[in-house]
Design a protein around this motif. Sequence first.
Motif, PDB file in Angstrom:
ATOM      1  N   TRP A   9      -6.769  -5.509  -2.291  1.00 30.43           N
ATOM      2  CA  TRP A   9      -6.724  -5.793  -3.576  1.00 30.43           C
ATOM      3  C   TRP A   9      -8.298  -5.168  -4.129  1.00 30.43           C
ATOM      4  O   TRP A   9      -8.208  -4.769  -5.377  1.00 30.43           O
ATOM      5  CB  TRP A   9      -6.928  -7.368  -4.183  1.00 30.43           C
ATOM      6  N   GLN A  24      -6.750  -4.660 -12.649  1.00 30.49           N
ATOM      7  CA  GLN A  24      -6.268  -5.621 -11.463  1.00 30.49           C
ATOM      8  C   GLN A  24      -5.424  -6.560 -11.760  1.00 30.49           C
ATOM      9  O   GLN A  24      -4.548  -7.107 -11.440  1.00 30.49           O
ATOM     10  CB  GLN A  24      -7.530  -5.780 -10.695  1.00 30.49           C
ATOM     11  N   LEU A  28      -1.677  -7.605 -11.005  1.00 28.05           N
ATOM     12  CA  LEU A  28      -1.567  -8.830 -10.359  1.00 28.05           C
ATOM     13  C   LEU A  28      -0.686 -10.010 -11.107  1.00 28.05           C
ATOM     14  O   LEU A  28       0.437 -10.505 -10.551  1.00 28.05           O
ATOM     15  CB  LEU A  28      -2.903  -9.838 -10.124  1.00 28.05           C
ATOM     16  N   VAL A  66      -5.249 -16.387  -9.792  1.00 27.28           N
ATOM     17  CA  VAL A  66      -3.967 -15.814  -8.968  1.00 27.28           C
ATOM     18  C   VAL A  66      -3.457 -17.007  -8.020  1.00 27.28           C
ATOM     19  O   VAL A  66      -2.263 -17.327  -7.844  1.00 27.28           O
ATOM     20  CB  VAL A  66      -4.024 -14.437  -8.346  1.00 27.28           C
ATOM     21  N   LEU A 231      -3.432  -2.320  -4.450  1.00 27.30           N
ATOM     22  CA  LEU A 231      -2.821  -2.612  -5.769  1.00 27.30           C
ATOM     23  C   LEU A 231      -2.747  -1.540  -6.628  1.00 27.30           C
ATOM     24  O   LEU A 231      -1.941  -1.230  -7.245  1.00 27.30           O
ATOM     25  CB  LEU A 231      -3.571  -3.816  -6.307  1.00 27.30           C
TER      26      LEU A 231
END
Length: 381
Positions: A9, A24, A28, A66, A231
């Motif tokens: 990540w 990001q 996500l 997250v 990612l």
Amino acid sequence: MRLLHTADWHLGRLFHNLSLLDDQRYVLDQLIDIIDREAVDAVLIAGDIYDRSVPPASAVALLDDVLRALCSERNLPVVMISGNHDSAQRLGFGARHLRQAGLHILSDLADIERPVTLSANGVEVDVFGIPYADPEYVRSQLGVDVRDFDSAHRHLVECINTKRHPTRPTVLMSHCFVDGGSASDSERPLTLGGAESVAWEPMQSFDYVALGHLHGPQCRGGEHIRYSGSLLKYSFSEASQRKGVTLVDIDEQGVRHIEHRPLTPRLDVRILEGELDSLIAQGLGDPHADDYLLVRLTDRHAILDPMGKLREVYPNVLHLEKPGMLESRGRQQLDRERLRFSALDMFSDFFAQTSGEAMTDEQAEAMNELISQLNRDEETR
């Protein structure tokens, strides 16, 4: 049981000094949507959670958001290992307490023989994790004589093999460079000198191997030994890669199905090549003009402020290359070699370009004597 395998990540990453935190967060959110849509039962994160050992507070906050969405709101177990970009000690803080919340952080070599047993839909699966560990650390922590990454990794895999359940499917997580893998520019080398790869053969017997470190989705030694990839595209060398996550269906007999699911970035990473006027004309109608760009100009003549002109239509040009100018200079150099200048002529030319004036007769005579002496010294060696 359906597992989602993801890795790398690199939360808090800067791309040419530009923060990627919003990018990001964007992907996500997609990852969470995939988890909901595909009825995922557990999430495996194979290292490099953060981009550096002391991450910025904003990156820590994003990870917290997250994990709250996964563990607290959806009651999903999450298993993560530390990577070479992470600080194993910092990432593992509170790990023993967080297990009760469904978050299993495997960052200590002392825990490699203790599996995380996942249970869903009548299926139980053991997950073992090998956090990133260089040979020196393995040698000091476990007291074994290992001298390279491969022997260290083999030893850790052998330790895990002795603790495997005889009938229960087993997943291995590891953050490493498997021999023959395809690397990219954004991956930090694990060591100097190139002796960082590990063999895939010792991992062959596991039902699934969730790898981290290499940013391109790929398999080594079998479909079940794979990198999910990062990612996002974290370098222009990754421009052609298809980023995403991996879904793994597993039952009492082992893996039944593996599938890559793509992630769509907020802004793509692209490479454009051509002459300046053509690229500007193209940019006026480009629906994705805000993408992160590397531009290679093929113009062979000098251009005043090409970056400024490009950013009028492509605001996120992050790097500019001029291969056309280099080719032109190369031809000029060849032309100069064809002239077969004497050493004095070449120095005179250099003197005039750097000082802005021609050498005097006295300077030319002194330099000529020096060159002659150097030539004589060379001949007598």
